[in-house]
Enzyme design. Structure first.
Site, PDB file in Angstrom:
ATOM      1  N   GLY A  46       0.791  -1.225   0.000  1.00  0.00           N
ATOM      2  CA  GLY A  46       0.000   0.000   0.000  1.00  0.00           C
ATOM      3  C   GLY A  46       0.823   1.274   0.000  1.00  0.00           C
ATOM      4  O   GLY A  46       0.273   2.377   0.052  1.00  0.00           O
ATOM      5  N   ARG A  88       5.017 -14.278  -5.011  1.00  0.00           N
ATOM      6  CA  ARG A  88       5.368 -14.916  -3.730  1.00  0.00           C
ATOM      7  C   ARG A  88       4.100 -15.505  -3.128  1.00  0.00           C
ATOM      8  O   ARG A  88       3.023 -15.320  -3.664  1.00  0.00           O
ATOM      9  CB  ARG A  88       5.912 -13.842  -2.782  1.00  0.00           C
ATOM     10  CG  ARG A  88       4.908 -12.671  -2.654  1.00  0.00           C
ATOM     11  CD  ARG A  88       5.248 -11.714  -1.556  1.00  0.00           C
ATOM     12  NE  ARG A  88       4.536 -10.457  -1.684  1.00  0.00           N
ATOM     13  CZ  ARG A  88       3.328 -10.200  -1.184  1.00  0.00           C
ATOM     14  NH1 ARG A  88       2.666 -11.144  -0.547  1.00  0.00           N
ATOM     15  NH2 ARG A  88       2.765  -9.017  -1.333  1.00  0.00           N
ATOM     16  N   VAL A  93      -0.124 -13.379   2.317  1.00  0.00           N
ATOM     17  CA  VAL A  93      -0.633 -13.476   3.683  1.00  0.00           C
ATOM     18  C   VAL A  93      -1.936 -14.290   3.704  1.00  0.00           C
ATOM     19  O   VAL A  93      -2.138 -15.160   4.554  1.00  0.00           O
ATOM     20  CB  VAL A  93      -0.869 -12.063   4.261  1.00  0.00           C
ATOM     21  CG1 VAL A  93      -1.526 -12.146   5.634  1.00  0.00           C
ATOM     22  CG2 VAL A  93       0.439 -11.279   4.341  1.00  0.00           C
TER      23      VAL A  93
HETATM   24  P1  ADP Z   1      -0.566  -9.478   0.804  1.00  0.00           P
HETATM   25  O1  ADP Z   1      -1.534  -9.340  -0.288  1.00  0.00           O
HETATM   26  O2  ADP Z   1       0.130 -10.783   0.875  1.00  0.00           O
HETATM   27  O3  ADP Z   1      -1.072  -8.978   2.108  1.00  0.00           O
HETATM   28  P2  ADP Z   1       0.975  -7.126   0.957  1.00  0.00           P
HETATM   29  O4  ADP Z   1       1.271  -6.308  -0.235  1.00  0.00           O
HETATM   30  O5  ADP Z   1       0.035  -6.593   1.994  1.00  0.00           O
HETATM   31  O6  ADP Z   1       0.544  -8.503   0.386  1.00  0.00           O
HETATM   32  O7  ADP Z   1       2.344  -7.496   1.641  1.00  0.00           O
HETATM   33  C1  ADP Z   1       2.519  -8.525   2.579  1.00  0.00           C
HETATM   34  C2  ADP Z   1       3.579  -8.124   3.540  1.00  0.00           C
HETATM   35  O8  ADP Z   1       4.746  -7.750   2.865  1.00  0.00           O
HETATM   36  C3  ADP Z   1       3.168  -6.951   4.397  1.00  0.00           C
HETATM   37  O9  ADP Z   1       3.704  -7.150   5.672  1.00  0.00           O
HETATM   38  C4  ADP Z   1       3.809  -5.774   3.694  1.00  0.00           C
HETATM   39  O10 ADP Z   1       4.081  -4.741   4.618  1.00  0.00           O
HETATM   40  C5  ADP Z   1       5.058  -6.408   3.143  1.00  0.00           C
HETATM   41  N1  ADP Z   1       5.499  -5.814   1.872  1.00  0.00           N
HETATM   42  C6  ADP Z   1       4.875  -5.876   0.685  1.00  0.00           C
HETATM   43  N2  ADP Z   1       5.594  -5.273  -0.276  1.00  0.00           N
HETATM   44  C7  ADP Z   1       6.710  -4.811   0.312  1.00  0.00           C
HETATM   45  C8  ADP Z   1       7.859  -4.115  -0.144  1.00  0.00           C
HETATM   46  N3  ADP Z   1       8.013  -3.738  -1.417  1.00  0.00           N
HETATM   47  N4  ADP Z   1       8.811  -3.817   0.745  1.00  0.00           N
HETATM   48  C9  ADP Z   1       8.692  -4.186   2.028  1.00  0.00           C
HETATM   49  N5  ADP Z   1       7.632  -4.855   2.514  1.00  0.00           N
HETATM   50  C10 ADP Z   1       6.656  -5.177   1.681  1.00  0.00           C
HETATM   51  P1  ADP Z   2       0.382  -2.648  -3.543  1.00  0.00           P
HETATM   52  O1  ADP Z   2       1.533  -3.100  -4.385  1.00  0.00           O
HETATM   53  O2  ADP Z   2       0.770  -1.612  -2.560  1.00  0.00           O
HETATM   54  O3  ADP Z   2      -0.409  -3.787  -3.002  1.00  0.00           O
HETATM   55  P2  ADP Z   2      -1.748  -2.298  -5.521  1.00  0.00           P
HETATM   56  O4  ADP Z   2      -1.467  -1.833  -6.898  1.00  0.00           O
HETATM   57  O5  ADP Z   2      -2.053  -3.735  -5.341  1.00  0.00           O
HETATM   58  O6  ADP Z   2      -0.529  -1.853  -4.580  1.00  0.00           O
HETATM   59  O7  ADP Z   2      -2.939  -1.433  -4.918  1.00  0.00           O
HETATM   60  C1  ADP Z   2      -3.270  -1.505  -3.557  1.00  0.00           C
HETATM   61  C2  ADP Z   2      -4.721  -1.105  -3.380  1.00  0.00           C
HETATM   62  O8  ADP Z   2      -4.931   0.233  -3.845  1.00  0.00           O
HETATM   63  C3  ADP Z   2      -5.726  -1.945  -4.153  1.00  0.00           C
HETATM   64  O9  ADP Z   2      -6.086  -3.124  -3.462  1.00  0.00           O
HETATM   65  C4  ADP Z   2      -6.887  -0.980  -4.265  1.00  0.00           C
HETATM   66  O10 ADP Z   2      -7.610  -0.890  -3.072  1.00  0.00           O
HETATM   67  C5  ADP Z   2      -6.191   0.341  -4.486  1.00  0.00           C
HETATM   68  N1  ADP Z   2      -5.983   0.639  -5.918  1.00  0.00           N
HETATM   69  C6  ADP Z   2      -4.910   0.317  -6.660  1.00  0.00           C
HETATM   70  N2  ADP Z   2      -5.030   0.744  -7.928  1.00  0.00           N
HETATM   71  C7  ADP Z   2      -6.235   1.374  -8.008  1.00  0.00           C
HETATM   72  C8  ADP Z   2      -6.967   2.048  -9.064  1.00  0.00           C
HETATM   73  N3  ADP Z   2      -6.456   2.179 -10.292  1.00  0.00           N
HETATM   74  N4  ADP Z   2      -8.190   2.567  -8.747  1.00  0.00           N
HETATM   75  C9  ADP Z   2      -8.701   2.458  -7.511  1.00  0.00           C
HETATM   76  N5  ADP Z   2      -8.061   1.841  -6.488  1.00  0.00           N
HETATM   77  C10 ADP Z   2      -6.854   1.299  -6.717  1.00  0.00           C
END
Ligand code: ADP
Ligand code: ADP
Ligand code: MG
Length: 461
Positions: A166, A293, A296
């Protein structure tokens, strides 16, 4: 090849989950840990444990040389990175292979291609998978990007190509905001991920987050159906379900097939998740990113399919072909996972590490807890606040909701606040029970229902 001794380069509940899968496969485990994690359950239960450095993750769980040295010293032949930390670090994957070891995940090249969110968009387009309208690749020319944002239509999202968890995301409502926020997002991404590359996407309002679990062996790819993760706070998931109750069977099939097509187009090896936004109103779905990967929330998928995703990812990493054909993967019933964090939901989710002075875990039919708790455990303050996940399964979503209430009633963690009262409060909500939610549903709900969360917290105390 085959793996005989697996080093676990992670901590907390996922380290235990990996350990259990390894032991079920007859594989020995080496648990690395920081100085702050000597009392961690995964350290106590591993065949061997090796301290790799001080508490800060940069000096332990992110220290590639220290992890590779531990692998050499212990004679491990493979490394599992878990989630977070080095799990999506292509240099780490390459270094593991260069050291003559197996990386339990895709190759460094695949991580570079799919872990870079802008590059993954391009792969999706090439495989015919719908993406959110936005920039082609990384933004290099700010003026051109601003013009493109105008064409796509505001609001737009500015996203870090290297982002995750996020972080590195901004929303620009106007061209003026875009001019200030784009350089900010780039600077934040540079600081957080060492890579300032950003791209833009149209903001899809009131969308649901749906995702598809896949597994590949480098030749073939199968899917394990979908999950819905629309309940989010600060773009982080707090509650996940499988399957998504919002999809009809036709849409589900199209979604899952698009994920398989994309993973096949890169000869994917390992466990992966393709994340999408789903628009209820139009029935359209848009690919947003791939996580290369284990995730969670993988247990909800294990609950509805009956397959062990960790065991399968370790098997294919060891060189075995997929043990399942698509027709072997059926789903049954409905599963819900809630994330138990060491945070106070009645106090703006303030992190609250402490000592677990008392513990009663839920049990019985359809209940699973993946967690790192034991009575007397002092939660170290240095890491992610996730303590574990409570997962329930039942024949229907309605029955799973009821069972979640039962399990939350049994759960008691003394000594520190957890997010459990939030879930008890949510269970009483008619909109949630009817699944009328989207990714921006929870945040305003938290504002208007603070009293209910406080009440649940008092009740549990
Ligand atoms: P999931 O969909 O598995 O919950 P998240 O994107 O929330 O995936 O990430 C899972 C865990 O990895 C979380 O603890 C998040 O803070 C950590 N995490 C995800 N992307 C990164 C990153 N680029 N660098 C460091 N921590 C990350
Ligand atoms: P991260 O790598 O941090 O998980 P994501 O690209 O998966 O980032 O986006 C994280 C969250 O942000 C999504 O689950 C959604 O809630 C919101 N989001 C991402 N892209 C969009 C979009 N184009 N429009 C609206 N919400 C979005
Ligand atoms: Mg994501």
């Amino acid at each position: 090849m085959g793996i005989t001794k697996l080093l676990i380069a992670n901590r907390g509940e996922i380290a235990l989950r990996i350990q259990r899968a390894a032991r079920d496969l007859g594989i020995k485990t080496v648990q690395v840990h920081s100085e702050a994690d000597t009392e961690m359950l995964a350290v106590k239960l591993a065949d061997e444990a090796i301290c790799i450095g001080p508490a800060p993750a940069a000096k332990s769980y992110l220290d590639i040389d220290a992890i590779l040295k531990a692998a050499r010293d212990s004679g491990a032949d493979a490394i599992h990175p878990g989630y977070g930390f080095l799990s999506e670090n292509a240099e780490f994957a390459d270094a593991v292979v260069a050291a003559g070891l197996i990386f339990v995940g895709p190759s460094g090249d695949t991580i570079r291609m799919m872990g870079d969110k802008a590059a993954a968009r391009a792969s999706a387009l090439a495989a015919g998978v719908p993406t959110v309208p936005g920039s082609e690749g990384i933004i290099t020319d700010m003026a051109a990007a601003e013009a493109l944002a105008g064409q796509i239509g505001f609001p737009v999202m500015i996203k870090a190509a290297a982002g995750g968890g996020g972080r590195g995301i901004r929303v620009a409502e106007t061209a003026e905001e875009f001019r200030t926020l784009a350089p900010q997002a780039s600077a934040e991404a540079k600081a957080a991920f060492g890579d300032g590359g950003i791209y833009i996407e149209k903001l899809i309002a009131r969308a649901r987050h749906v995702e598809v679990q896949i597994m590949g062996d480098g030749q073939d790819v199968v899917h394990f159906f979908d999950r819905e993760c629309s309940l989010q706070r600060r773009r982080q998931k707090v509650w996940e379900e499988a399957p998504s109750a919002a999809l009809d069977d036709t849409t589900r099939e199209a979604l899952c097939q698009s994920a398989v097509a994309l993973a096949k187009s890169v000869n994917y090896l390992g466990a992966g998740t393709l994340e999408y936004l789903y628009d209820d109103a139009t029935g359209a779905f848009y690919f947003i990113e791939m996580n290369t990967r284990i995730q969670v929330e993988h247990p909800v998928t294990e609950m509805i399919t009956g397959h062990d995703l960790l065991a399968e990812m370790i098997r294919v990493a060891g060189g075995a072909p997929l043990s399942l054909r698509q027709s072997d993967i059926q789903r049954r019933g409905h599963a819900i996972e809630v994330r138990l964090n060491a945070e106070d939901p009645a106090n703006n989710f303030m992190p609250f590490p402490g000592v677990v002075s008392g513990l009663r875990l839920p049990d019985g039919p359809g209940v699973r807890m993946d967690h790192m708790l034991y009575q007397g455990y002092a939660i170290p303050p240095f890491y992610d606040s996730l303590l574990g996940k409570l997962v329930v399964w039942a024949d229907t979503r309605e029955a799973a909701l009821t069972r979640l209430g039962r399990a939350l009633g049994e759960l008691q963690v003394d000594g520190l606040p957890t997010t459990a009262p939030l879930f008890s409060a949510l269970l009483g909500d008619a909109e949630l029970r009817a699944n009328h939610v989207h990714t921006k549903w929870l945040e305003p709900w938290l504002e208007t229902h603070a009293h209910l969360i406080a009440q649940e917290k008092d009740k549990a105390a």
